[in-house]
Enzyme design. Structure first.
Site, PDB file in Angstrom:
ATOM      1  N   ASP A   9       1.013  -1.226  -0.081  1.00  0.00           N
ATOM      2  CA  ASP A   9       0.241  -0.044   0.065  1.00  0.00           C
ATOM      3  C   ASP A   9       0.829   1.228  -0.138  1.00  0.00           C
ATOM      4  OD1 ASP A   9      -2.345   1.419   0.209  1.00  0.00           O
ATOM      5  OD2 ASP A   9      -1.862   1.811   2.502  1.00  0.00           O
ATOM      6  N   LEU A  10       0.520   2.498  -0.340  1.00  0.00           N
ATOM      7  CA  LEU A  10       1.197   3.772  -0.410  1.00  0.00           C
ATOM      8  C   LEU A  10       1.185   4.401   0.776  1.00  0.00           C
ATOM      9  CD1 LEU A  10       2.975   5.585  -2.124  1.00  0.00           C
ATOM     10  CD2 LEU A  10       0.853   6.427  -2.903  1.00  0.00           C
ATOM     11  N   ASP A  11      -0.110   5.011   0.883  1.00  0.00           N
ATOM     12  CA  ASP A  11      -0.042   6.083   1.785  1.00  0.00           C
ATOM     13  C   ASP A  11      -0.328   5.286   3.417  1.00  0.00           C
ATOM     14  OD1 ASP A  11      -0.735   8.226   0.131  1.00  0.00           O
ATOM     15  OD2 ASP A  11      -2.476   7.426  -0.205  1.00  0.00           O
ATOM     16  N   THR A  17       1.181  10.573   3.948  1.00  0.00           N
ATOM     17  CA  THR A  17       0.283  11.503   3.178  1.00  0.00           C
ATOM     18  C   THR A  17      -1.150  11.832   3.913  1.00  0.00           C
ATOM     19  OG1 THR A  17      -0.541   9.732   1.981  1.00  0.00           O
ATOM     20  CG2 THR A  17       1.181  11.296   0.888  1.00  0.00           C
ATOM     21  N   LYS A  45      -8.742   6.990   6.089  1.00  0.00           N
ATOM     22  CA  LYS A  45      -7.540   6.040   5.783  1.00  0.00           C
ATOM     23  C   LYS A  45      -8.089   4.856   4.879  1.00  0.00           C
ATOM     24  CE  LYS A  45      -4.249   7.723   9.278  1.00  0.00           C
ATOM     25  NZ  LYS A  45      -3.573   7.208  10.260  1.00  0.00           N
ATOM     26  N   SER A 114      -2.412   0.652  -4.488  1.00  0.00           N
ATOM     27  CA  SER A 114      -3.133   1.677  -3.702  1.00  0.00           C
ATOM     28  C   SER A 114      -4.523   2.212  -4.274  1.00  0.00           C
ATOM     29  CB  SER A 114      -1.933   3.051  -3.824  1.00  0.00           C
ATOM     30  OG  SER A 114      -2.696   4.031  -3.548  1.00  0.00           O
ATOM     31  N   ALA A 115      -5.045   2.656  -3.317  1.00  0.00           N
ATOM     32  CA  ALA A 115      -6.551   3.455  -3.600  1.00  0.00           C
ATOM     33  C   ALA A 115      -6.450   4.799  -4.278  1.00  0.00           C
ATOM     34  CB  ALA A 115      -7.299   3.593  -2.525  1.00  0.00           C
ATOM     35  N   LYS A 145     -11.037  -1.059  -2.167  1.00  0.00           N
ATOM     36  CA  LYS A 145     -10.695  -1.683  -0.903  1.00  0.00           C
ATOM     37  C   LYS A 145     -11.960  -1.953   0.229  1.00  0.00           C
ATOM     38  CE  LYS A 145      -5.788  -0.936  -0.974  1.00  0.00           C
ATOM     39  NZ  LYS A 145      -4.732  -0.091  -0.547  1.00  0.00           N
ATOM     40  N   GLU A 169       0.174  -3.251   4.555  1.00  0.00           N
ATOM     41  CA  GLU A 169      -1.057  -2.308   4.701  1.00  0.00           C
ATOM     42  C   GLU A 169      -1.356  -1.445   5.938  1.00  0.00           C
ATOM     43  OE1 GLU A 169      -3.924  -0.807   3.767  1.00  0.00           O
ATOM     44  OE2 GLU A 169      -4.008  -1.518   1.759  1.00  0.00           O
ATOM     45  N   ASP A 170      -1.670  -0.340   6.126  1.00  0.00           N
ATOM     46  CA  ASP A 170      -1.900   0.146   7.247  1.00  0.00           C
ATOM     47  C   ASP A 170      -3.251   0.405   7.577  1.00  0.00           C
ATOM     48  OD1 ASP A 170      -2.419   2.266   5.239  1.00  0.00           O
ATOM     49  OD2 ASP A 170      -1.954   3.689   6.754  1.00  0.00           O
TER      50      ASP A 170
HETATM   51  C1  BG6 Z   1      -5.848   6.136  -0.171  1.00  0.00           C
HETATM   52  C2  BG6 Z   1      -5.587   6.686   1.391  1.00  0.00           C
HETATM   53  O1  BG6 Z   1      -4.353   5.576  -0.051  1.00  0.00           O
HETATM   54  O2  BG6 Z   1      -5.980   6.932  -1.156  1.00  0.00           O
HETATM   55  C3  BG6 Z   1      -6.836   7.701   1.452  1.00  0.00           C
HETATM   56  O3  BG6 Z   1      -5.366   6.199   2.336  1.00  0.00           O
HETATM   57  C4  BG6 Z   1      -7.191   8.403   0.259  1.00  0.00           C
HETATM   58  O4  BG6 Z   1      -6.873   8.409   2.349  1.00  0.00           O
HETATM   59  C5  BG6 Z   1      -7.341   7.607  -1.153  1.00  0.00           C
HETATM   60  O5  BG6 Z   1      -8.645   8.779   0.121  1.00  0.00           O
HETATM   61  C6  BG6 Z   1      -7.284   8.287  -2.358  1.00  0.00           C
HETATM   62  O6  BG6 Z   1      -6.471   9.268  -2.594  1.00  0.00           O
HETATM   63  P1  BG6 Z   1      -6.481  10.084  -3.793  1.00  0.00           P
HETATM   64  O7  BG6 Z   1      -5.135  10.565  -3.875  1.00  0.00           O
HETATM   65  O8  BG6 Z   1      -6.952   9.512  -5.128  1.00  0.00           O
HETATM   66  O9  BG6 Z   1      -7.244  11.314  -3.559  1.00  0.00           O
HETATM   67 MG    MG Z   2      -2.775   3.277   3.532  1.00  0.00          MG
END
Ligand code: BG6
Ligand code: MG
Length: 232
Positions: A9-11, A17, A45, A114-115, A145, A169-170
């Site tokens: 996962d990224l964030d 972030t 999150k 990542s989402a 997810k 993952e967090d």
């Molecule tokens: C996830 C974050 O990785 O990405 C969420 O944990 C965030 O908080 C989601 O809403 C979508 O991110 P983005 O950059 O497409 O607005």
């Molecule tokens: Mg995350």
């Protein structure tokens, strides 16, 4: 040669972030007259951008037309990008680079799952984009997810079966997605929150050499469960 693959996962795993998402959502919330705190931010999150807006609007009992929703989603992302475009490699979380180096040494491929629709930009900002074998992000999936889609696409890019993939993952939704995909889930962060993970660490500095070696050496004979016991 081994059959393992890793999906990050990224964030919250590679970079933090959440603080930038908070600032951007907060400024929109202020404008809409919605009280929004860091505790509320926890609810966002791992959640998609669109779903995050639903949660924010529910908090303030505000409803918007579809057209206005698109406007505020763009506005929020613009504010977020102002922070993201100032990021640099110094914002990579502890243990990440060492872990990627170790995976390279062991010949274990890794991709991003990542989402975020900003995932490639963020990885580029912190100079990690080129290191990943592939990127699955909010632009490539149709289901968020805890649906397993993001990680199953990741397994395809890795050319690995789901049972041989380890996900870092967090977020609760992310751990659920990994389990729904039939993968091993490592929870990064508070283990009282990430209870559904197979294995928990506070951060990636806690993943040592033995963690992957136990998987590789026993890959043919053991179940995932028994391998995990050996890494503890
Ligand atoms: C996830 C974050 O990785 O990405 C969420 O944990 C965030 O908080 C989601 O809403 C979508 O991110 P983005 O950059 O497409 O607005
Ligand atoms: Mg995350």
């Amino acid at each position: 040669m081994n059959n393992l693959g890793v999906i990050f996962d990224l964030d919250g795993v590679i970079v933090d972030t959440a603080k930038y998402h908070f600032l951007a959502w907060k400024s929109l919330a202020d404008e809409l007259g919605i009280a929004f705190t860091e505790a509320h931010n926890e609810l966002l999150k791992g959640v998609s951008r669109e779903r995050s807006l639903d949660i924010l609007l529910d908090l303030g009992k505000v409803s918007l037309s579809d057209a206005k929703r698109q406007v505020v989603l763009e506005q929020k992302n613009k504010a977020y990008l102002n922070y993201i475009t100032k990021m640099g490699p110094e914002e990579i979380l502890a243990g990440v680079v060492q872990l990627l180096d170790r995976l390279d040494r062991l010949g274990i491929p890794y991709v991003l799952g990542s989402a975020s629709k900003n995932a490639s930009l963020i990885l580029k900002q912190v100079h990690l984009l080129e290191r990943f074998k592939g990127i699955v992000d909010g632009n490539s999936v149709s289901k968020a997810k805890p649906d397993p889609e993001v990680f199953l696409l990741g397994a395809k890019l890795l050319e690995r079966i789901p049972e041989h993939c380890i996900v870092f993952e967090d977020a609760i939704a992310g751990i659920e997605a990994a389990k729904n995909a039939g993968m091993m889930a490592v929870g990064v962060g508070d283990k009282t929150i990430l209870k559904a993970a197979d294995y928990n660490v506070n951060n990636l500095t806690e993943i040592n050499e033995g963690f992957f070696k136990a998987f590789i050496s026993d890959q043919r004979t053991d179940t995932n469960e028994s391998r995990l016991h050996k890494t503890r």
